[in-house]
Design a protein around this motif. Structure first.
Motif, PDB file in Angstrom:
ATOM      1  N   SER A  42       4.581  61.674  -2.417  1.00 14.91           N
ATOM      2  CA  SER A  42       3.687  62.467  -3.245  1.00 14.91           C
ATOM      3  C   SER A  42       2.935  61.569  -4.207  1.00 14.91           C
ATOM      4  O   SER A  42       3.394  60.481  -4.539  1.00 14.91           O
ATOM      5  CB  SER A  42       4.498  63.501  -4.031  1.00 14.91           C
ATOM      6  OG  SER A  42       5.177  64.349  -3.129  1.00 14.91           O
ATOM      7  N   ALA A  99       4.776  65.662  -8.530  1.00 19.21           N
ATOM      8  CA  ALA A  99       4.753  64.379  -7.819  1.00 19.21           C
ATOM      9  C   ALA A  99       6.006  63.558  -8.100  1.00 19.21           C
ATOM     10  O   ALA A  99       6.426  62.756  -7.263  1.00 19.21           O
ATOM     11  CB  ALA A  99       3.491  63.592  -8.177  1.00 19.21           C
ATOM     12  N   GLU A 147      -0.889  65.477  -4.205  1.00 20.56           N
ATOM     13  CA  GLU A 147      -0.372  65.661  -2.849  1.00 20.56           C
ATOM     14  C   GLU A 147       1.145  65.656  -2.901  1.00 20.56           C
ATOM     15  O   GLU A 147       1.742  64.791  -3.557  1.00 20.56           O
ATOM     16  CB  GLU A 147      -0.882  64.506  -1.980  1.00 20.56           C
ATOM     17  CG  GLU A 147      -0.626  64.659  -0.522  1.00 20.56           C
ATOM     18  CD  GLU A 147      -1.324  63.569   0.285  1.00 20.56           C
ATOM     19  OE1 GLU A 147      -0.631  62.959   1.119  1.00 20.56           O
ATOM     20  OE2 GLU A 147      -2.521  63.327   0.080  1.00 20.56           O
ATOM     21  N   LEU A 148       1.747  66.631  -2.237  1.00 20.24           N
ATOM     22  CA  LEU A 148       3.203  66.725  -2.135  1.00 20.24           C
ATOM     23  C   LEU A 148       3.582  66.756  -0.665  1.00 20.24           C
ATOM     24  O   LEU A 148       3.186  67.683   0.049  1.00 20.24           O
ATOM     25  CB  LEU A 148       3.722  68.004  -2.819  1.00 20.24           C
ATOM     26  CG  LEU A 148       3.302  68.243  -4.261  1.00 20.24           C
ATOM     27  CD1 LEU A 148       3.827  69.576  -4.746  1.00 20.24           C
ATOM     28  CD2 LEU A 148       3.745  67.105  -5.157  1.00 20.24           C
TER      29      LEU A 148
END
Length: 163
Positions: A28, A22, A57-58
């Motif tokens: 992210s 992240a 989350e990227l």
């Protein structure tokens, strides 16, 4: 909701890995962290309160990292490609993902310090391989096979037939 979510198995570094990734990718974030409670800790051998799963989350892609123990390791059979618009972007991701124990490989491939495989690829690469000129394609391939981190100007010179 995302239909398919990559689930990444770590020995005990899931939370560290999620924070690392992240910190590298824009857009992210690290989401919820599920922690081992007494029963789960007893069954897994993990300390009570340690991270069990970490959602992150990227670039809009959701992942889950699991601290599942040393039973399974990453292999190159599963990897992620990073499509880069410029040499600066290639350099950025290469530097970040090979830092602190990451390993360079060939043709834009690397393993990060957690053992996860990535290929850092310029978006121009497919264009350099397209066309009906097999000699040009061969020159580009030969140039790329000499590289660890992909260098766009070198590939462009190879495509143009320049030394």
């Amino acid at each position: 909701m995302q239909k398919i979510t990559p689930f990444l198995w770590y020995d005990d570094k899931a939370e560290d890995a999620a924070n690392f990734y992240a910190s590298i990718f824009r857009n992210s974030k690290v989401g919820s962290v599920t922690r081992y409670e007494e029963e789960g800790a007893k069954a897994s051998g993990r300390p009570v309160g340690s991270a069990m799963t970490v959602e992150f989350e990227l670039e809009g892609q959701k992942f889950v990292a699991l601290n599942g123990g040393p039973h399974f390791k990453f292999t190159e059979a599963v990897s992620f490609v990073i499509n880069c618009e410029s040499q600066e972007e290639v350099d950025y991701f290469w530097e970040k993902l090979t830092a602190d124990g990451g390993q360079e490989s060939q043709c834009g491939w690397l393993k990060d310090k957690y053992g996860l495989s990535w290929q850092v690829v310029p978006t121009i690469l497919p264009e350099l391989f397209k066309g009906k000129d097999p000699v040009k394609t061969k020159r580009v391939m030969e140039a790329m096979l000499q590289m660890k981190k992909i260098h766009i100007p070198t590939l462009q010179r190879a495509a143009a037939g320049e030394a």
